[in-house]
Design a protein around this motif. Structure first.
Motif, PDB file in Angstrom:
ATOM      1  N   ILE A  86       0.772  -1.239   0.000  1.00 19.51           N
ATOM      2  CA  ILE A  86       0.000   0.000   0.000  1.00 19.51           C
ATOM      3  C   ILE A  86       0.808   1.296   0.000  1.00 19.51           C
ATOM      4  N   PRO A  87       1.911   1.445   0.766  1.00 24.90           N
ATOM      5  CA  PRO A  87       2.512   2.771   0.952  1.00 24.90           C
ATOM      6  C   PRO A  87       2.796   3.532  -0.336  1.00 24.90           C
ATOM      7  N   PRO A  88       2.540   4.866  -0.326  1.00 24.06           N
ATOM      8  CA  PRO A  88       1.877   5.611   0.755  1.00 24.06           C
ATOM      9  C   PRO A  88       0.349   5.503   0.712  1.00 24.06           C
ATOM     10  N   TYR A  89      -0.215   5.263  -0.482  1.00 23.59           N
ATOM     11  CA  TYR A  89      -1.650   5.024  -0.560  1.00 23.59           C
ATOM     12  C   TYR A  89      -1.981   4.353  -1.883  1.00 23.59           C
ATOM     13  N   ARG A  90      -3.120   3.686  -1.885  1.00 23.51           N
ATOM     14  CA  ARG A  90      -3.659   3.106  -3.111  1.00 23.51           C
ATOM     15  C   ARG A  90      -5.161   3.357  -3.135  1.00 23.51           C
ATOM     16  N   LEU A  91      -5.688   3.738  -4.294  1.00 23.38           N
ATOM     17  CA  LEU A  91      -7.132   3.794  -4.515  1.00 23.38           C
ATOM     18  C   LEU A  91      -7.550   2.460  -5.141  1.00 23.38           C
TER      19      LEU A  91
END
Length: 219
Positions: free
Chosen positions: A206-211
């Motif tokens: 995931i890091p830093p984010y996933r949509l």
């Protein structure tokens, strides 16, 4: 209960994203249904996203969370003031069955949110009855497993602090979630390797984010 036709999920972990850490975040990422956090993020960041995006937050804590986070007023906190902890438990979020297991492999002097393999096995086995209840109620055990650390042999780093848990590998095989979301490890790999298929499960770093787009055809 059948799974929902479609959901948009913001998954976050380990690093603050400048793109999300502003009042423009809703315009940047669009409408989402809820947030999943894999840990090691400042609690005011989690609270900001939950408030700014006006959606529920479900989280586990990482190993660094055991050391606590200082807020701007100097106060030390060990959990966010908002959101729902799913560490060691299962829940239903807008039709999706979620469970969480935070923490990392034991590797340092700070023992909060660090576990030996045997300790994590006990946590996994304690979670299992809730997933069997899901099987009876919903016809499936789990849709999304949220962890801080990876499973053994998947997305691990070479150093002892970033090894995965063998107990997670068993859980994937037994519960067959569609997704496992995790953070914690640090590596420089091509984008295509940030998602790995393991049996019925897509393991996503995931890091830093996933949509992420959830759709009913995943089940």
């Amino acid at each position: 209960m059948n799974p929902p036709a479609r959901r948009t999920i913001l998954a976050i972990s380990d690093e603050i994203s400048p793109r999300l850490n502003s009042c423009a975040a809703p315009d940047q990422i669009g409408k989402i249904d809820f947030i999943l956090s894999c840990g090691d993020l400042p609690f005011d960041y989690l609270e900001f996203l939950m408030s700014c995006l006006n959606v529920p937050l479900y989280y586990v804590l990482g190993n660094h969370d055991g050391e606590g986070f200082f807020r701007a007023n100097g106060q030390m906190d060990y959990q966010p003031d908002a959101g729902e902890s799913i560490d060691g438990t299962a829940c239903e979020a807008k039709g999706i069955l979620i469970a969480g297991l935070g923490g990392s492999i034991r590797h340092g002097y700070t023992v909060k949110n660090q576990y030996t393999e045997a300790e994590m096995w006990r946590r996994v086995l304690k979670l299992a009855p809730q997933l069997l209840t899901n099987q009876v109620r919903y016809g499936r055990r789990l849709d999304i497993l949220v962890t801080h650390s990876p499973a053994r042999g998947i997305h691990e780093s070479n150093d002892p602090a970033h090894q995965g848990f063998a107990a997670f590998r068993w859980l994937l095989e037994w519960a067959k979630p569609q997704w496992m979301l995790h953070g914690h490890t640090t590596f420089d790999r091509p984008q295509r390797t940030l998602s790995t298929r393991v049996g019925a499960t897509e393991v996503i770093y995931i890091p830093p984010y996933r949509l992420l787009q959830w759709s009913a055809d995943k089940t």
